[in-house]
Design a protein around this motif. Structure first.
Motif, PDB file in Angstrom:
ATOM      1  N   ALA A   7      27.330  39.114  31.840  1.00 33.63           N
ATOM      2  CA  ALA A   7      26.783  40.449  32.342  1.00 33.63           C
ATOM      3  C   ALA A   7      25.195  40.333  32.977  1.00 33.63           C
ATOM      4  O   ALA A   7      24.331  39.804  32.190  1.00 33.63           O
ATOM      5  N   SER A   8      25.011  40.821  34.012  1.00 34.28           N
ATOM      6  CA  SER A   8      23.655  40.765  34.592  1.00 34.28           C
ATOM      7  C   SER A   8      23.539  42.043  35.448  1.00 34.28           C
ATOM      8  O   SER A   8      24.459  42.685  35.697  1.00 34.28           O
ATOM      9  N   ALA A   9      22.311  42.073  35.311  1.00 31.80           N
ATOM     10  CA  ALA A   9      21.696  43.128  36.476  1.00 31.80           C
ATOM     11  C   ALA A   9      22.100  42.609  37.965  1.00 31.80           C
ATOM     12  O   ALA A   9      22.432  41.769  37.932  1.00 31.80           O
ATOM     13  N   THR A  10      22.042  43.775  38.898  1.00 27.93           N
ATOM     14  CA  THR A  10      22.496  43.436  40.147  1.00 27.93           C
ATOM     15  C   THR A  10      21.661  42.436  40.695  1.00 27.93           C
ATOM     16  O   THR A  10      20.374  42.228  40.449  1.00 27.93           O
ATOM     17  N   ALA A  11      22.311  41.199  40.894  1.00 30.86           N
ATOM     18  CA  ALA A  11      21.603  39.963  41.560  1.00 30.86           C
ATOM     19  C   ALA A  11      22.055  39.323  42.952  1.00 30.86           C
ATOM     20  O   ALA A  11      23.332  39.788  43.120  1.00 30.86           O
ATOM     21  N   SER A  12      21.347  38.540  43.422  1.00 31.25           N
ATOM     22  CA  SER A  12      21.743  38.068  44.664  1.00 31.25           C
ATOM     23  C   SER A  12      22.751  36.782  44.343  1.00 31.25           C
ATOM     24  O   SER A  12      22.266  35.999  43.479  1.00 31.25           O
ATOM     25  N   ASP A  13      23.794  36.607  44.793  1.00 32.38           N
ATOM     26  CA  ASP A  13      24.664  35.480  44.603  1.00 32.38           C
ATOM     27  C   ASP A  13      24.955  35.304  43.172  1.00 32.38           C
ATOM     28  O   ASP A  13      24.506  34.184  42.671  1.00 32.38           O
ATOM     29  N   PRO A  14      25.386  36.300  42.339  1.00 30.24           N
ATOM     30  CA  PRO A  14      25.383  36.147  40.773  1.00 30.24           C
ATOM     31  C   PRO A  14      26.141  34.961  40.266  1.00 30.24           C
ATOM     32  O   PRO A  14      26.216  34.297  39.501  1.00 30.24           O
ATOM     33  N   ALA A  15      27.627  34.879  41.334  1.00 30.78           N
ATOM     34  CA  ALA A  15      28.545  33.789  40.695  1.00 30.78           C
ATOM     35  C   ALA A  15      27.631  32.259  40.788  1.00 30.78           C
ATOM     36  O   ALA A  15      27.988  31.539  39.954  1.00 30.78           O
ATOM     37  N   ALA A  16      26.989  32.206  41.918  1.00 35.79           N
ATOM     38  CA  ALA A  16      26.351  30.764  41.877  1.00 35.79           C
ATOM     39  C   ALA A  16      25.322  30.540  40.766  1.00 35.79           C
ATOM     40  O   ALA A  16      25.309  29.521  40.190  1.00 35.79           O
ATOM     41  N   ALA A  17      24.631  31.685  40.577  1.00 31.29           N
ATOM     42  CA  ALA A  17      23.417  31.508  39.278  1.00 31.29           C
ATOM     43  C   ALA A  17      24.341  31.203  37.959  1.00 31.29           C
ATOM     44  O   ALA A  17      23.655  30.622  37.090  1.00 31.29           O
ATOM     45  N   ALA A  18      25.244  32.195  37.849  1.00 30.62           N
ATOM     46  CA  ALA A  18      26.065  32.097  36.348  1.00 30.62           C
ATOM     47  C   ALA A  18      26.642  30.621  36.341  1.00 30.62           C
ATOM     48  O   ALA A  18      26.784  29.989  35.277  1.00 30.62           O
ATOM     49  N   SER A  19      27.272  30.016  37.483  1.00 27.65           N
ATOM     50  CA  SER A  19      28.023  28.775  37.363  1.00 27.65           C
ATOM     51  C   SER A  19      26.918  27.763  37.276  1.00 27.65           C
ATOM     52  O   SER A  19      26.856  26.575  36.202  1.00 27.65           O
ATOM     53  N   ARG A  20      25.435  27.871  37.872  1.00 26.35           N
ATOM     54  CA  ARG A  20      24.227  26.715  37.568  1.00 26.35           C
ATOM     55  C   ARG A  20      23.903  27.223  36.101  1.00 26.35           C
ATOM     56  O   ARG A  20      23.553  26.148  35.256  1.00 26.35           O
ATOM     57  N   LEU A  21      23.955  28.158  35.727  1.00 26.25           N
ATOM     58  CA  LEU A  21      23.617  28.270  33.958  1.00 26.25           C
ATOM     59  C   LEU A  21      24.935  27.876  33.141  1.00 26.25           C
ATOM     60  O   LEU A  21      24.215  27.150  32.203  1.00 26.25           O
ATOM     61  N   THR A  22      26.018  28.225  33.268  1.00 27.60           N
ATOM     62  CA  THR A  22      27.051  27.439  32.438  1.00 27.60           C
ATOM     63  C   THR A  22      27.474  26.004  32.706  1.00 27.60           C
ATOM     64  O   THR A  22      28.092  25.626  31.832  1.00 27.60           O
ATOM     65  N   GLY A  23      27.539  25.788  33.996  1.00 23.41           N
ATOM     66  CA  GLY A  23      28.235  24.640  34.362  1.00 23.41           C
ATOM     67  C   GLY A  23      29.544  24.713  34.795  1.00 23.41           C
ATOM     68  O   GLY A  23      30.358  23.679  34.865  1.00 23.41           O
ATOM     69  N   VAL A  24      30.319  25.819  34.592  1.00 26.51           N
ATOM     70  CA  VAL A  24      31.521  26.128  34.908  1.00 26.51           C
ATOM     71  C   VAL A  24      31.818  26.778  36.171  1.00 26.51           C
ATOM     72  O   VAL A  24      30.653  27.784  36.451  1.00 26.51           O
ATOM     73  N   PRO A  25      32.885  26.892  36.800  1.00 30.46           N
ATOM     74  CA  PRO A  25      32.965  27.847  37.846  1.00 30.46           C
ATOM     75  C   PRO A  25      33.257  29.442  37.228  1.00 30.46           C
ATOM     76  O   PRO A  25      33.767  29.252  36.148  1.00 30.46           O
ATOM     77  N   VAL A  26      32.517  30.291  38.086  1.00 28.42           N
ATOM     78  CA  VAL A  26      32.599  31.561  37.801  1.00 28.42           C
ATOM     79  C   VAL A  26      32.909  32.503  38.840  1.00 28.42           C
ATOM     80  O   VAL A  26      32.330  32.594  39.843  1.00 28.42           O
ATOM     81  N   THR A  27      33.572  33.673  38.432  1.00 30.03           N
ATOM     82  CA  THR A  27      33.952  34.648  39.529  1.00 30.03           C
ATOM     83  C   THR A  27      33.092  35.730  39.450  1.00 30.03           C
ATOM     84  O   THR A  27      32.684  36.216  38.368  1.00 30.03           O
ATOM     85  N   GLU A  28      32.604  36.520  40.517  1.00 27.08           N
ATOM     86  CA  GLU A  28      31.767  37.467  40.265  1.00 27.08           C
ATOM     87  C   GLU A  28      32.370  38.666  40.476  1.00 27.08           C
ATOM     88  O   GLU A  28      33.246  38.955  41.457  1.00 27.08           O
ATOM     89  N   ILE A  29      32.074  39.989  39.921  1.00 27.91           N
ATOM     90  CA  ILE A  29      32.326  41.300  40.035  1.00 27.91           C
ATOM     91  C   ILE A  29      31.029  42.196  40.334  1.00 27.91           C
ATOM     92  O   ILE A  29      30.135  42.038  39.764  1.00 27.91           O
ATOM     93  N   THR A  30      30.854  42.507  41.639  1.00 24.65           N
ATOM     94  CA  THR A  30      29.800  43.086  41.861  1.00 24.65           C
ATOM     95  C   THR A  30      29.830  44.690  42.347  1.00 24.65           C
ATOM     96  O   THR A  30      28.755  45.445  42.777  1.00 24.65           O
ATOM     97  N   ASP A  31      31.192  45.161  42.499  1.00 23.48           N
ATOM     98  CA  ASP A  31      31.351  46.484  43.071  1.00 23.48           C
ATOM     99  C   ASP A  31      31.220  47.470  41.929  1.00 23.48           C
ATOM    100  O   ASP A  31      32.224  47.561  41.035  1.00 23.48           O
ATOM    101  N   ASP A  32      30.083  48.148  41.956  1.00 20.76           N
ATOM    102  CA  ASP A  32      29.913  48.995  40.811  1.00 20.76           C
ATOM    103  C   ASP A  32      30.794  50.259  41.014  1.00 20.76           C
ATOM    104  O   ASP A  32      30.453  51.207  42.069  1.00 20.76           O
ATOM    105  N   ALA A  33      31.713  50.580  40.056  1.00 19.42           N
ATOM    106  CA  ALA A  33      32.644  51.753  40.343  1.00 19.42           C
ATOM    107  C   ALA A  33      32.087  52.870  39.126  1.00 19.42           C
ATOM    108  O   ALA A  33      32.811  53.887  39.234  1.00 19.42           O
ATOM    109  N   SER A  34      30.978  52.887  38.615  1.00 23.56           N
ATOM    110  CA  SER A  34      30.579  53.876  37.750  1.00 23.56           C
ATOM    111  C   SER A  34      29.925  55.090  38.445  1.00 23.56           C
ATOM    112  O   SER A  34      29.278  54.660  39.221  1.00 23.56           O
ATOM    113  N   PRO A  35      29.947  56.081  37.848  1.00 26.96           N
ATOM    114  CA  PRO A  35      28.970  57.177  38.193  1.00 26.96           C
ATOM    115  C   PRO A  35      27.688  57.148  38.187  1.00 26.96           C
ATOM    116  O   PRO A  35      27.494  56.383  37.129  1.00 26.96           O
TER     117      PRO A  35
END
Length: 823
Positions: free
Chosen positions: A272-300
């Motif tokens: 879970a992340s605050a809004t960030a640029s290219d979160p999938a790449a950052a998360a993959s660099r952090l964990t060392g595994v491929p990561v899918t990103e969800i960035t479309d905020d559907a909450s009110p």
């Protein structure tokens, strides 16, 4: 002579002005704490109305340089994947959540498919539920397992407070599931008698990277049943894992994956992340595994009013070198917090420094006592360094509503879930747009309107931002910068991994390309020994003690009251020379202490209660030498370079400043040992011909370079995910390694943190903004809003404002198109 600026914690002196708080009869929110006013939700004034009230009075409205209105947003519902257990869906519904938002359902789907996923949406968008739904479903499935343990999950938070708060949330949400979900916190505050139960029976363990590094991974045989069944690893607030800290956490996670593989598990990572640029790449660099990103905020989202606020100049005062003095953000925030508390507006003021949080709390309490003697107890400070029982008491007071106002460091930004906040005051730009929105998002968390106010410090970047709102509101958030291959980071983790299980050739790819080069060096240092089975740890002491993953290095310095032996708190070893040197003023929960002795070998600072009429600021000197130039590009006859450097710094004295005016009362010498840092830097040189064209003669050269250095350090956080105090600088009219006038900006961490490299790749935009910030400042010859630095080891002398503008303009006139940013 070199002019320097060392990364360190800033002293934020305050200059309060006597005034009467604005009072109003209608509170902004429903409140239910002891003695709190109450109001009907429909009578709650809008954020714009509250801002209008704050801006009333002489000269108040002129302090607002920009107001941004973010309209409300409708939410978009979805349905949970049918693989989520029906009893888990029922438990969620019983908590009042009828349907998930679209991004929550999408994240759960990926998790159920065994894909690691990062949810990078706004504050209060329901990221916790996005990962909790699949986690609780897996744990409930596992409860039916014959061995009784079933699936397990691990939750990592950057702070203890956040882990404790999440445990409360999980316990409440999972209550209808009975004993199927057994959450437990495992950190340094967990009593010894509870730890064995957690290891044996808890199936949802909440901890932090520090405890994983020092307490869980080294003791992995005792955690074998938990690791064998590990299905999910949740990494909350993952955008905070940047720089050196993020690089350390990346290696801790690789060690975790290695041990899981040893026990036969391959956990899915849910981030879970605050809004960030290219979160999938950052998360993959952090964990060392491929990561899918969800960035479309559907909450009110409710209406947000975001104001930029610039404190006024104090025409009757003059600062260092006769510079104009602007009223401090600390004093301004205390005034605004006072007004908001009097109105019954539930508010958190985020402050950059621990000392600043304490000062704002004290000043606000004093002002409130003049209005209503029952109000001071409704305000407190919250910061790192408090003892566990102090933190827990403050967290309970927040949840109960007993507190109306809180002055907090970022320990709270990532800490407690404070529902129902009405306003957020941000005392100084927090270093990144991601952090700015994270802090602002703490208000309006129940969908109601919210007010956020950024109060500018007397600082080049803050001044630039309040007059260039497009840099905040029209730009995307930054990419997360971390470098897991930093040898200063990687080496101790290779030792720790070898102690956990001997390293083999198969581990080289897991830990990164620098591993193969480092292993012979660790052998030569007699830290590792190679045998047939691989590389083994050779020492009796624990390898995990080789490094502090927060990047401070060394043991924390304990702050002890000399007369009683009572432990007041701690300070990082790296900050001890500047924060708790002999003679330093130390604040703790509103009480003032003087440091009588700093024992560096014993890691202790002895203090005694005092009430001095002054504050203290450490002064230091710095020199720098180039070890290796890795990359350089020509800017006409100038050169822009990036490489490795060695920095030598020594704290040599401290200033005593009068509290009310900031007037320097005196300077005292200090005898502290120098420190040496090997790190990475960006630097640029200019030639004599360029100096002639810029009309920079030898008399003003040092001041022009020095001013450009200060301002460029202040502006770099706009382009890299760093804080001003994460970086340092040196400017030299004739540097022995370049034989030219040279300005250096370096990472303030061993081995570097990626900030200087980012500066190299964005140099044209960075130095253009620096030049523009200096030129736009209304002062005549330089001030803290443009070229003066509060930490300058040379007392901000010499500085030449117009020379810096001409020099940067000449340099930029020959700058090429910027190179492609590093990936």
């Amino acid at each position: 002579m070199a002019f320097n600026h060392l990364p360190a914690g800033a002293h934020d002196a305050f200059r309060p002005l006597s005034r009467t708080p604005v009072t109003h009869s209608v509170p902004m929110a429903n409140t239910h704490g002891p003695g709190r006013p109450t109001a009907d939700a429909d009578s709650r004034p809008t954020p714009g109305t509250v801002l209008d009230r704050l801006s009333r009075g002489p000269f108040r409205s002129a302090r607002i340089t920009h107001t941004e209105h973010l309209p409300p947003r409708e939410g978009r519902h979805a349905v949970w994947p049918d693989r989520i257990r029906t009893d888990v869906v029922a438990a969620i519904q019983s908590a009042g959540i009828g349907h998930p938002w679209e991004h929550q359902a999408a994240a759960a789907e990926h998790a159920l498919d065994g894909e690691s996923v990062v949810v990078a949406t706004g504050t209060a968008s329901g990221k916790s539920l996005a990962y909790l739904a699949p986690v609780l479903s897996a744990l409930a499935d596992g409860a039916q397992a014959p061995n009784g343990r079933g699936a397990t999950a691990l939750y990592l938070a950057p702070t203890k407070a956040l882990a404790a708060d999440q445990r409360r949330a999980v316990r409440d949400l999972a209550a209808p599931l009975g004993n199927a979900v057994r959450p437990a916190v495992y950190d340094g505050d967990t009593p010894v008698e509870e730890r064995e139960w957690v290891r044996q029976y808890a199936n949802y363990v909440l901890t932090n990277p520090d405890m994983l590094h020092r307490g869980i991974l080294p003791a992995h045989p005792r955690w074998s049943s938990f690791l064998r069944a590990l299905r999910y690893v949740v990494i909350d607030e993952c955008h905070t894992y940047r720089g050196v800290f993020g690089s350390h956490v990346a290696q801790v996670l690789r060690r975790l994956r290695r041990l899981c593989a040893r026990y036969g598990s391959e956990p899915v990572f849910l981030l879970a992340s605050a809004t960030a640029s290219d979160p999938a790449a950052a998360a993959s660099r952090l964990t060392g595994v491929p990561v899918t990103e969800i960035t479309d905020d559907a909450s009110p989202r409710g209406e947000v009013v975001f104001a930029l606020w610039e404190p006024p100049l104090l025409t009757e005062l003059r600062g260092e070198r006769g510079a104009p003095v602007r009223r401090t953000a600390t004093a301004e925030t205390a005034d605004l917090l006072t007004d908001l508390v009097v109105q019954g507006v539930r508010t958190v003021a985020f402050v950059r420094s621990r000392r600043g949080a304490e000062l704002i709390s004290v000043i606000t309490q004093e002002r409130l006592a003049e209005v209503d003697r029952s109000l001071p107890r409704r305000v407190a400070a919250y910061r790192g360094g408090y003892l566990p029982e102090e933190r827990r008491a403050l967290e309970r007071a927040l949840h109960s509503g007993e507190l109306l106002g809180l002055a907090a460091t970022t320990a709270l930004e990532l800490g407690v879930d404070i529902s129902g906040l009405d306003a957020v005051l941000i005392t100084g730009y927090p270093g990144t747009r991601a952090s700015l929105w994270q802090q602002a998002g703490r208000a309006g968390r129940s969908g109601q309107g919210a007010l956020a106010v950024l109060i500018a410090r007397d600082d080049p970047l803050d001044t630039y931002l309040v007059h260039h709102p497009e840099a905040l509101f029209r730009q995307p958030v930054e990419a997360t910068v971390l470098d897991p291959d930093n040898p200063y980071v990687l080496a101790p983790h290779l030792c720790a991994a070898a102690e956990e299980l001997p390293l083999t050739e198969a581990d080289l790819e897991l830990f990164g390309p620098a591993t193969e080069e480092l292993l012979p060096q660790l052998e030569a240092a007699k830290l590792l020994r190679r045998r047939a089975a691989g590389w083994h740890w050779t020492r009796r002491e624990r390898a995990s003690d080789l490094t502090d993953i927060r990047g401070g290095g060394g043991r924390p310095v304990q702050i002890v009251e000399a007369s009683t032996g009572r432990l007041l708190g701690t300070v990082d070893e790296s900050a001890a020379h500047t924060a708790v040197h002999e003679g330093a003023v130390h604040l703790h929960q509103g009480r003032t202490y003087l440091v009588r002795h700093l024992d560096l070998e014993g890691s202790a600072a002895l203090v005694e209660a005092a009430d001095p009429p002054f504050s203290t600021t450490a002064r230091d000197t710095t020199s720098i030498s180039i070890l290796e130039t890795e990359t350089e590009i020509p800017w006409g006859s100038a050169r822009l370079c990036f490489g490795s450097v060695e920095v030598t710094n020594q704290v040599v004295s401290y200033l005593r400043r009068k509290l009310i005016t900031g007037e320097v009362l005196g300077e005292a010498k200090l005898d502290l040992p120098p420190r040496t840092l090997r790190t990475r830097a960006v630097w640029w040189t200019v030639t004599e011909d360029q100096l002639d064209e810029a009309r920079i003669n030898p008399e003003i050269l040092g001041g022009a370079l020095h001013a450009a250095e200060h301002a460029s350090i202040g502006m770099l956080p706009l382009f890299a995910t760093c804080d001003r105090w994460d970086i340092g600088g040196v400017s030299v009219p004739l540097h022995p390694d370049t034989l030219l006038p040279t300005v250096f900006v370096y990472d303030g961490h061993p081995g570097g943190a990626g900030f200087a490299e980012r500066a190299f790749h964005t140099a044209r935009a960075w130095l253009t903004a620096t030049r523009d910030a200096i030129a736009a400042c209304e002062c005549e010859a330089g001030c803290p809003s443009c070229i003066q630095s509060p930490k300058c080891g040379n007392g901000n002398d010499p500085l030449h404002k117009r020379g810096a503008i001409r020099l940067l303009t000449r340099l930029l006139s020959e700058s090429p198109q910027p190179p492609s940013p590093a990936t």
